[in-house]
Design an enzyme around this catalytic site. Structure first.
Site, PDB file in Angstrom:
ATOM      1  N   GLY A 208       0.652  -1.039  -0.002  1.00  0.00           N
ATOM      2  CA  GLY A 208      -0.345   0.107  -0.200  1.00  0.00           C
ATOM      3  C   GLY A 208       0.941   0.839  -0.480  1.00  0.00           C
ATOM      4  O   GLY A 208       2.034   1.241   0.066  1.00  0.00           O
ATOM      5  N   ASN A 209      -0.416   2.493   0.137  1.00  0.00           N
ATOM      6  CA  ASN A 209       0.869   3.619   0.304  1.00  0.00           C
ATOM      7  C   ASN A 209       0.426   4.314   1.349  1.00  0.00           C
ATOM      8  O   ASN A 209      -0.839   4.138   1.621  1.00  0.00           O
ATOM      9  CB  ASN A 209       1.111   4.165  -1.108  1.00  0.00           C
ATOM     10  CG  ASN A 209      -0.339   4.298  -1.830  1.00  0.00           C
ATOM     11  OD1 ASN A 209      -0.715   5.388  -1.105  1.00  0.00           O
ATOM     12  ND2 ASN A 209      -1.119   3.782  -2.427  1.00  0.00           N
ATOM     13  N   ARG A 210       1.196   6.092   1.697  1.00  0.00           N
ATOM     14  CA  ARG A 210       0.278   5.936   2.789  1.00  0.00           C
ATOM     15  C   ARG A 210      -0.232   7.043   2.424  1.00  0.00           C
ATOM     16  O   ARG A 210      -0.403   8.313   3.262  1.00  0.00           O
ATOM     17  CB  ARG A 210       1.922   6.719   3.363  1.00  0.00           C
ATOM     18  CG  ARG A 210       2.701   6.023   3.839  1.00  0.00           C
ATOM     19  CD  ARG A 210       3.757   6.844   4.420  1.00  0.00           C
ATOM     20  NE  ARG A 210       3.784   7.190   5.624  1.00  0.00           N
ATOM     21  CZ  ARG A 210       4.550   8.759   6.026  1.00  0.00           C
ATOM     22  NH1 ARG A 210       6.099   8.251   4.877  1.00  0.00           N
ATOM     23  NH2 ARG A 210       4.644   9.573   7.056  1.00  0.00           N
ATOM     24  N   SER A 211      -1.193   7.568   1.310  1.00  0.00           N
ATOM     25  CA  SER A 211      -2.101   8.579   0.937  1.00  0.00           C
ATOM     26  C   SER A 211      -2.741   8.783   1.786  1.00  0.00           C
ATOM     27  O   SER A 211      -3.394   7.633   2.439  1.00  0.00           O
ATOM     28  CB  SER A 211      -2.623   8.530  -0.295  1.00  0.00           C
ATOM     29  OG  SER A 211      -3.541   9.322  -0.879  1.00  0.00           O
ATOM     30  N   ALA A 275      -3.634   7.457  -4.905  1.00  0.00           N
ATOM     31  CA  ALA A 275      -2.186   6.987  -4.840  1.00  0.00           C
ATOM     32  C   ALA A 275      -2.670   5.806  -5.465  1.00  0.00           C
ATOM     33  O   ALA A 275      -2.689   5.070  -5.115  1.00  0.00           O
ATOM     34  CB  ALA A 275      -1.284   7.695  -3.814  1.00  0.00           C
TER      35      ALA A 275
END
Ligand code: CTP
Length: 399
Positions: A208-211, A275
């Site tokens: 995942g990502n931190r958006s 994102a």
């Protein structure tokens, strides 16, 4: 000291009237002068004493009280905003036809300020052609009718028709007041993606990502307050559903792609603020991946996800549709941004410089909005809402 904004809170006879108490509290506590005008049937749900005590103002339902003050004209004339919450099917019908048989309906005819309706009713009533035509009539005349939320209704049934979270209606009302009732996006359908996709490895793990989704949610909220029909495609954002916005929750890039293509079919603008993971694990392990003593971990093979922004830019589902992308850059921000804009084929690219202060999850942002027509609109460091409004200004310029 500037005088307090004058809000008329009209309450019609639905069970959600009790939730309007929370809306009233928030309005009064944040410095608004609120005059509650319930209908007779609303008083079956919440009594006049509650409205009066919470607002600090007198409450009446009909035009025959305090006649010397001509309340049926004065209340509407002096309002900065009228908010009817909840608005029943009956109230929408009366307002659409200009009936005036009580204080609230008289007020609606005399008000020249922004008027917001927050409908709440059972799905069948909301979807009935009579209600839908009344809503369309009200919108055509400039009223802001918030789309009801989807969820649990009175009793056991669920569906569209639920009163949105009062905190979100409060936020909506404040935005409309701040914008002076600007409704330049009325009649437009906009699609916004927000958050960050998660690409599952096994039932418990994902890439995942931190958006945080905050910029996308700000875009959805500001568009709704300017009158747009908004579809928000939310990828894993831990944020409450904004009032008046159709929210579709998705998980992966592939699910987001499907949702974007579906929602974009009749959209005037698509803004890809999410994102999106460029890669996903090649295989998904149906059972949890276990570590084995003495064994090195197996490498994770990745495959490319489709580029949704490039796909939709290259093959617009609707002619004249405006497509907006986002990019985060660390170096040569403008040059890289221009190259990415050309590569993706979108109309606008919002370029953020990634660095200190400009962290994920923050309430503020700084960006340059690049246009395929060569335009360059810098937006200084400030609230994400301000950037969102500037993006909609640019979309309107092109659309
Ligand atoms: N995007 C998309 N589909 C993808 C990847 C990205 O629609 N599979 C969209 C994003 O929503 C965003 C823009 O494309 O609007 C970002 O482009 P991207 O190429 O991912 O840029 P960066 O994240 O800045 O990454 P890079 O520097 O690797 O190009």
């Amino acid at each position: 000291m500037p005088s307090k904004p004058k809000v008329v809170l009209g309450v019609s006879g639905g069970i959600a009237a009790y939730k309007a108490c929370e809306l009233l509290r928030r309005l009064t506590e944040s410095g608004h002068d609120v005059r509650v005008v319930p209908t007779d049937s609303a008083l079956h749900f919440v009594g006049a004493a509650t409205w009066s005590a919470l607002s600090g103002n007198p409450v009446s339902t009909e035009v025959w009280d305090s006649v010397h003050e001509v309340p049926h004209v004065r209340i509407g004339q002096h309002a900065d905003i009228v908010v009817v919450a909840p608005a029943t099917a009956d109230m929408l019908a009366k307002a659409a036809h200009g009936l005036a048989d009580d204080l609230l309906t008289n007020t609606l005819l005399t008000a020249r300020c922004p008027v917001v309706f927050a409908p709440a009713m059972h799905t069948e009533m909301w979807e009935h052609p009579a209600t839908q035509e009344n809503v369309a009539t009200l919108r055509r005349r400039g009223a802001l009718v918030i789309e009801p939320a989807v969820g649990r209704l009175t009793g056991v049934d669920t569906g569209k028709g639920r009163f949105p979270d009062p905190v979100e209606i409060f936020d909506y009302v404040r935005r409309v007041l701040a914008g002076g009732g600007e409704t330049d996006l009325v009649g437009k359908h906009v699609v916004v993606s927000a958050g960050g996709t998660r690409e599952p490895l096994d039932p418990v793990r994902f890439l995942g990502n931190r958006s945080s989704g905050k910029q996308g949610y700000a875009l959805a909220r500001t568009a709704a307050a300017r009158g747009a029909r908004v579809t928000l495609l939310s990828a894993n954002a831990a944020l409450p559903d904004p009032a008046g916005v159709d929210v579709v929750h998705v998980g992966t890039a592939m699910q987001l792609r499907e949702a974007v293509l579906k929602a974009a079919a009749d959209a005037d603008a698509v803004v890809m603020a999410a994102a999106v993971a460029d890669f996903r694990p090649e295989t998904y392990a149906a059972g949890k991946i276990k570590k084995k003593d003495g064994q090195e971990p197996a490498p994770i093979a990745l495959v490319r996800n489709p580029d949704i922004l490039a796909e939709i830019s290259g093959d617009r589902p609707r002619p004249g549709q405006v497509v907006v992308g986002f990019a985060a850059e660390t170096d040569d921000v403008l040059a890289n941004g221009r190259a990415k804009l050309a590569r993706k084929g979108c109309d606008l690219l919002v370029v953020n410089e990634v660095g200190e202060r400009k962290t994920f999850g923050s309430e503020e942002n700084e960006a340059v909005i690049l246009g395929a027509d060569g335009s360059e609109t810098p937006v200084p460091y400030g609230p994400k809402d301000v950037l969102a409004d500037r993006i909609w200004d640019e979309v309107l310029r092109l659309g």
